[in-house]
Structure formats: structure tokens, C-alpha cells
Design an enzyme around this catalytic site. Structure first.
Site, PDB file in Angstrom:
ATOM      1  N   GLU A   1      28.567  74.549   7.935  1.00  0.00           N
ATOM      2  CA  GLU A   1      26.925  73.899   7.955  1.00  0.00           C
ATOM      3  C   GLU A   1      26.977  73.841   9.774  1.00  0.00           C
ATOM      4  O   GLU A   1      25.410  74.217   9.725  1.00  0.00           O
ATOM      5  CB  GLU A   1      27.333  72.094   7.564  1.00  0.00           C
TER       6      GLU A   1
ATOM      7  N   ASP B   1      28.177  67.720  14.545  1.00  0.00           N
ATOM      8  CA  ASP B   1      27.330  67.455  13.423  1.00  0.00           C
ATOM      9  C   ASP B   1      28.161  66.086  12.945  1.00  0.00           C
ATOM     10  O   ASP B   1      28.734  66.123  12.591  1.00  0.00           O
ATOM     11  CB  ASP B   1      26.838  68.310  12.228  1.00  0.00           C
TER      12      ASP B   1
ATOM     13  N   LYS C   1      30.857  63.849  -2.413  1.00  0.00           N
ATOM     14  CA  LYS C   1      31.916  65.242  -1.665  1.00  0.00           C
ATOM     15  C   LYS C   1      32.769  64.873  -0.530  1.00  0.00           C
ATOM     16  O   LYS C   1      33.513  66.078  -0.919  1.00  0.00           O
ATOM     17  CB  LYS C   1      30.687  65.498   0.060  1.00  0.00           C
TER      18      LYS C   1
ATOM     19  N   ASP D   1      21.604  72.966   1.339  1.00  0.00           N
ATOM     20  CA  ASP D   1      22.365  71.252   1.980  1.00  0.00           C
ATOM     21  C   ASP D   1      23.215  69.992   1.015  1.00  0.00           C
ATOM     22  O   ASP D   1      22.389  69.429   1.387  1.00  0.00           O
ATOM     23  CB  ASP D   1      22.108  71.124   3.591  1.00  0.00           C
TER      24      ASP D   1
END
Ligand code: AMP
Length: 614
Positions: free
Chosen positions: A179, A201, A77, A15
Site C-alpha cells: 500500500e 498510512d 482483512k 485497494d
């Protein structure tokens, strides 16, 4: 039946988070998160270069972030796979403490000390660290295969750039998965159930919501997915920072934003206060000597108390945005909130009570408590990994494409070929005709529709068309999306069969030559790092041995000094001590290991001498 999985097939799930990363593995059917050296199950997604040019990744990079803010990269990211002139990059340029510059392909590079790094290279450093975490946990096993997760809302360039990062890190990225899908896998793994679930999330940088159907025989079908790549914990922190900066401005008429070090300290304090407020009603923020002002360099201190209610009022629109996206996603999937049978929370931000309440209110049910929000995604990635290499695992993952894809036609219209939320892998064709007489070439602009904006993914030209009046030549445009969500497009003259195609890769921002070079650099780093680790381990052992031998020395000397044999032994022991110290100084690892062995024999001999009755 023989299990196909072998040592070479050892696959990890990573992850790769905005703030933290996590690595997991499935062992004999049991998924587990692998702790790093410090015993933590997640590692900060941070990279720094020290003044001496040393690379730091993870916790040690985070610990020095305040004093080395300009050379410490976080939230890479948010930049991965993005163009220099894109809104998110412009935004980041104003907020991050490190320098972002334009790369040679209109991409983004990060300046650390005197070197420029591409974003995939930075992400590769984090991935490499996660690979090392797994390898240290499993000594003697080289781990090369990985499944890496990305936010469902990541576009093609971001996925491709993440894959490049994996390659640079020396990983064979066997699949990129979303994810939320990974979280659903972790939730549903090993349970026989049919259930409609929502995965909510909210992480450090991004928000994702997915609606999935878990069906019989391990089928996971994504019904709909949506999200925002610029909505996450950092935005909550930013609100607290704004509040602190504004308060300081009102009190002292000083703008703390102008001082990078102060800003970094504010960032840390804001995040800390936010996390505290998930457990308590009030958090004290104390930052002594936050800035010096005036000719006399008078030191100013920041001291505030933030209450949970104030925090909630500062961020309520952010929470509303999450809920709005959930509503839209359910509408897309033609579902009512009440049809969702379980809500799985993922991401550190879902620990915030206000977020939990908003989710419970919207879905009309309490979220599921059984899964760990920081670990589910990594675990899901590892589960997908083992399912890909092990025939015994029954797992079918039906993911969807988060964006509509199509081509831009002559009149600047977006012609959709693949709709949003189409199950992947998929392919679709459409026939276009020429728009001018005797047109010899057509340009295909491959577009992706992202929240009402059309983003150019890539372009290519189909040349050498025959002469014909306009509208007479038929060109078939075919789109396909593979299981990683990566897009390929081809165009074919239907009469001559002439064809041109692209895999949309150019947009990741790196050429294959650059990737090769970066892979080499990463490999060199790994060799250096392993050598350093090996030397440090030998050095530590040597230091302990020296201390132990020296401690016993006077006593042993007194006991044995009366004999020639004893004096000789003492002389030899002194020689071994000297040689061990010299090997440490000259950093000769092989010699050091050899002398350590000799010294440990000496120590055994010394212990024997002092334990004997005399
Ligand atoms: P992730 O990307 O899932 O690692 O989530 C990281 C984000 O969660 C960061 O913005 C953290 O500040 C935030 N976070 C972690 N723990 C808490 C907590 N107890 N309360 C509120 N936010 C948290």
C-alpha cells in the site's frame, strides 16, 4: 511505437482495505478512481447474508449491519491468511459480532447463517464487487486483470491468501503491491523528481510507514518499511467504546458488552463521533433504547458528550505507537527524520488532527496536502497495473521484504537467509550440513521473523540422502522471493543434485481444490447477480411505462372510442399492459423486455393521439 495495452489488457488497481475498498483505472495516461453505483469512490469492505439468503456487499451491507450484526462481516482483512490459534484471531473472536470458527487446515472460517465461508472467500466477494463497479463504469468491457494492494507488513500467508481471494473473484492478479509503495507511485506519477519521501498510512485496521526514494526515470525504491497489522482506526473506536461502556456501567451497573446489538450500535456511534471530532471540538453521542433491563424490561438510554481533548487522552498511546514505529524505521534505514523531503498521508485516520500534528512534529514538516488519503492507494495500484501491461510506461518498482526469512535448524536456532528490508525480487542460498550420522532425511522448516516471533511458513522434507557421517552431507538451501513478495524455498543435496522445493502456499489456508470450488461458486453468483440486475432494470422500465400509459389512458379512450379502429387500438393496448404485468410476475426477463418494447410503442402512439388537435 505501438502501445501494447489492449482491451484484454485492461487492468484495474484495487485497494482492498480493512474498512473501505477502492478501485481505480488508468485511462490514456490519466489515473482515475471509479465511483460505485451510489456515486461513492470507496465501498465499505463489508459482506452480509440476509435472512432470505441474499448476499449484500458494500454500502447496503453496512446499512443493515446493526439489525443483522451476526451475519455481517467487517474487517475480514484482519483475519486473512491467519491461523486459528494466532493472537490476532483470538483477539478478533472476542470483539467481532459475527462468529469465527476453526477451519479444516487450522485456518479461520466465518459462519454466516447456515454456511461457513473462508476468509479469502469473503475478501473475494468484496473484490468481485469492485470488479463489477469497474465493469459497470465501462459497459461491454470484461475486466479480468488486477493489481491488489496489501499492507507492507503483510506476511507471506496474508499475501498468498489475498492472491487466492483475487483468483476466487475471477481476477487475474498480475501483482500484489504494498500500500505505501502504491501511495508513493500515485504521488510521484508523472512528476520528474528525485525525492526521499515517507508514506504514513493509518487506516481502519493497520498502520504502515515506508521510506521511499523516488529517482530519475521513474524508479521507486523502498528504503525501509515497517508497521503493525493491529493498529488502526478500529483501535481508536475501541477506546471510545470502552469509555462509553465504562460510563454506562458506572451509571446503571449494566454491561453493554453483553448485548451484541448494543455493541454494534456503540461501534457505529464511536466511529461517527471520532470522525466528527476531526472537524469539531465536541461530539454528542445519543443512543436511545440502547438496552432493556430488569423484569419490566425498562429501556435505558445512552447520552454522552465526547470532547476532542478527552478523545486525545484516550488514544494518545496509539498515536505514540505510530511515532515509535516511524522512529524505528528511520533508524533501520540509517536516516534522520529531517532528511525526509515529503510526507504523504494515507488512510482515513490521518484526518485526525492529533495524528497530523504528531506526524508534523516528528518529521519536522507539514505533510503533503495534494493527495487524497482514501484514493491514493487504489490509484497507485492502477498505475502499477498499466506499467505492467504497457511497454510505454517507464516505471521501476523496487520493493522490500518486510520480514527476515530463514530456516529453523536442529538446535532450534533461527538461521537468517534474507534480511528484513531486502529489495525484492531476491534470492539467497546457504549451505547446511547433516547433524547426525547416516541421516537419510532433513526437514526444512521455513520461518519468518515477525517482531521477535518466529512464524512457521511451511515445511518440507528432503529424503533419500546417502549414508554418511554427520557433517559430511552438504545441503544447499535456497530462498527466493518474487515480485509479489511470495516465497519459494528449495533444498539440494550438493553432491547428488537431489532436490526438493516448496512454494509457501499451504499457509494461505486453502487447498487448490477448495479454491476451484469457491471460484465456481463465485462465478455462479455472478451469473445470478447479472440476471437479477437485468431483471430489475427491465422491471423498472416496465413500471415506468405502465404508469405513463395508464395516465394517458382515459384521455386517449375518450378521443378514439368513437371509431372501430380506435376501440381495437384500446383493446390491444390493454392486452400489452396485461402481458407486461404478467411477465413481471413470472419474472420472465426476455418476455418482459419484449412487452416493454410493445408498451413503449403504445406510449408513443398515445402521446401522438393526445397531442393532435381534436
Ligand atoms: P481506511 O482504511 O483508509 O479506509 O480508513 C478508515 C478509517 O479511517 C476508519 O477507522 C475511519 O473511522 C477513519 N476515518 C475516516 N474519516 C475520518 C475522519 N474524518 N477522522 C478520523 N478518522 C476517520
Amino acid at each position: 511505437m505501438e502501445v501494447k495495452s489492449t482491451m484484454e489488457d485492461r487492468v484495474i488497481g484495487i485497494d482492498l482495505g480493512t474498512t473501505n475498498s477502492c478501485v481505480a483505472i488508468v485511462d490514456s495516461g490519466t489515473p482515475e478512481v471509479i465511483p460505485n453505483r451510489g456515486g461513492y469512490k470507496t465501498t465499505p469492505s463489508m459482506v452480509a447474508i440476509t435472512e432470505a439468503g441474499k448476499r449484500l456487499v458494500g454500502h447496503i451491507a453496512k446499512r443493515q449491519a446493526i439489525t443483522n450484526a451476526e451475519n455481517t462481516v467487517y474487517t475480514a482483512k484482519r483475519l486473512i491468511g491467519r491461523k486459528w490459534d494466532s493472537g490476532p484471531v483470538k483477539n478478533a473472536r472476542q470483539t467481532v459480532s459475527y462468529e469465527i470458527v476453526e477451519g479444516p487446515h487450522g485456518d479461520v472460517r466465518v459462519q454466516l447463517r447456515d454456511q461457513l465461508y473462508s476468509v479469502p472467500e469473503i475478501s473475494a466477494m468484496i473484490l468481485q464487487e469492485m470488479k463489477l463497479v469497474a465493469e459497470e463504469y465501462r459497459p461491454g468491457e470484461e475486466i479480468s486483470k488486477a493489481v491488489i494492494t496489501v499492507p507492507a507488513y503483510f506476511n507471506d500467508s496474508q499475501r498468498q491468501a489475498t492472491k487466492d481471494a483475487g483468483q476466487i473473484a475471477g481476477l487475474d492478479v498480475i501483482r500484489i503491491i504494498n500500500e505505501p509503495t502504491a501511495a508513493a507511485l500515485a504521488y510521484g506519477y508523472g512528476k520528474e523528481m528525485e525525492r526521499l519521501i515517507a508514506v504514513f498510512d493509518l487506516g481502519g485496521g493497520t498502520f504502515d510507514i515506508s521510506i521511499l526514494e523516488i529517482g530519475e526515470g521513474g524508479v521507486f525504491k523502498v528504503m525501509a518499511t515497517a508497521g503493525d497489522t493491529f493498529l488502526g482506526g478500529e483501535d481508536f473506536d475501541a477506546r471510545i467504546i470502552d469509555w462509553l461502556v465504562q460510563g454506562f456501567q458506572d451509571q446503571h451497573d449494566v454491561d453493554l458488552r453483553e448485548d451484541r446489538m448494543a455493541l454494534q450500535r456503540l461501534k457505529d456511534a464511536a466511529e461517527k463521533a471520532k470522525c466528527e471530532l476531526s472537524g469539531v471540538g465536541e461530539a454528542d453521542i445519543n443512543l436511545p433504547f440502547i438496552i432493556s433491563v430488569g423484569r419490566s424490561n425498562e429501556a435505558l438510554h445512552l447520552q454522552r458528550t465526547l470532547g476532542r481533548e478527552t478523545l486525545e487522552s484516550l488514544v494518545s498511546d496509539l498515536v505514540d505507537r505510530c511515532v515509535d514505529i516511524c522512529r524505528g524505521t528511520l533508524t533501520d534505514a540509517q536516516l534522520e527524520a529531517s532528511e525526509v523531503e515529503e510526507v504523504v498521508l494515507v488512510g482515513g485516520m490521518t484526518r485526525m488532527p492529533m495524528v497530523q500534528t504528531a506526524v508534523a512534529e516528528f518529521f519536522g514538516r507539514e505533510p503533503c496536502k495534494g493527495v487524497h488519503p482514501d484514493e491514493v492507494v487504489g490509484i497507485g495500484a492502477a498505475i502499477q497495473g498499466i506499467a505492467l501491461v504497457d511497454e510505454q510506461e517507464d516505471l521501476i518498482l523496487l520493493d522490500v521484504t518486510p520480514h527476515a526469512l530463514g530456516v529453523m535448524t536442529f538446535g532450534k536456532n533461527f538461521e537468517e537467509l534474507i534480511g528484513q528490508n531486502t529489495t525484492v525480487p531476491t534470492s539467497q542460498t546457504k549451505i547446511f550440513t547433516t547433524s547426525r550420522d547416516n541421516q537419510t532425511a532433513v526437514k526444512i522448516l521455513v520461518m519468518q521473523r515477525e517482531s521477535e516471533d518466529d512464524v512457521l511458513l511451511g515445511e518440507f522434507i528432503l529424503t533419500g540422502l546417502r549414508s554418511a557421517p554427520k557433517g559430511q552431507i552438504e545441503i544447499e538451501v535456497a530462498f527466493s522471493i518474487d515480485s509479489d513478495g511470495i516465497v519459494s524455498v528449495s533444498a539440494k543435496d550438493l553432491e547428488t543434485g537431489q532436490e526438493q522445493s516448496i512454494q509457501v502456499t499451504a499457509s494461505s489456508g486453502l487447498t487448490s481444490e477448495e479454491i476451484d470450488q469457491m471460484m465456481e461458486d463465485a462465478q455462479e453468483y455472478l451469473v445470478d447477480r447479472r440476471e437479477t440486475d437485468e431483471f430489475q432494470a427491465a422491471q423498472q422500465r416496465g413500471e415506468t411505462l405502465i404508469a405513463d400509459v395508464e395516465k394517458l389512458f382515459p384521455e386517449v379512450e375518450e378521443i378514439v372510442a368513437s371509431s372501430d379502429f380506435g376501440r381495437e387500438a384500446i383493446g390491444k393496448a390493454k392486452g400489452v399492459l396485461d402481458k407486461t404485468r404478467q411477465a413481471m410476475e413470472s419474472k420472465d426477463v426476455e418476455a418482459l423486455k419484449e412487452h416493454n418494447e410493445a408498451l413503449s410503442r403504445t406510449l408513443r402512439m398515445f402521446k401522438g393521439v393526445v397531442s393532435r388537435p381534436h
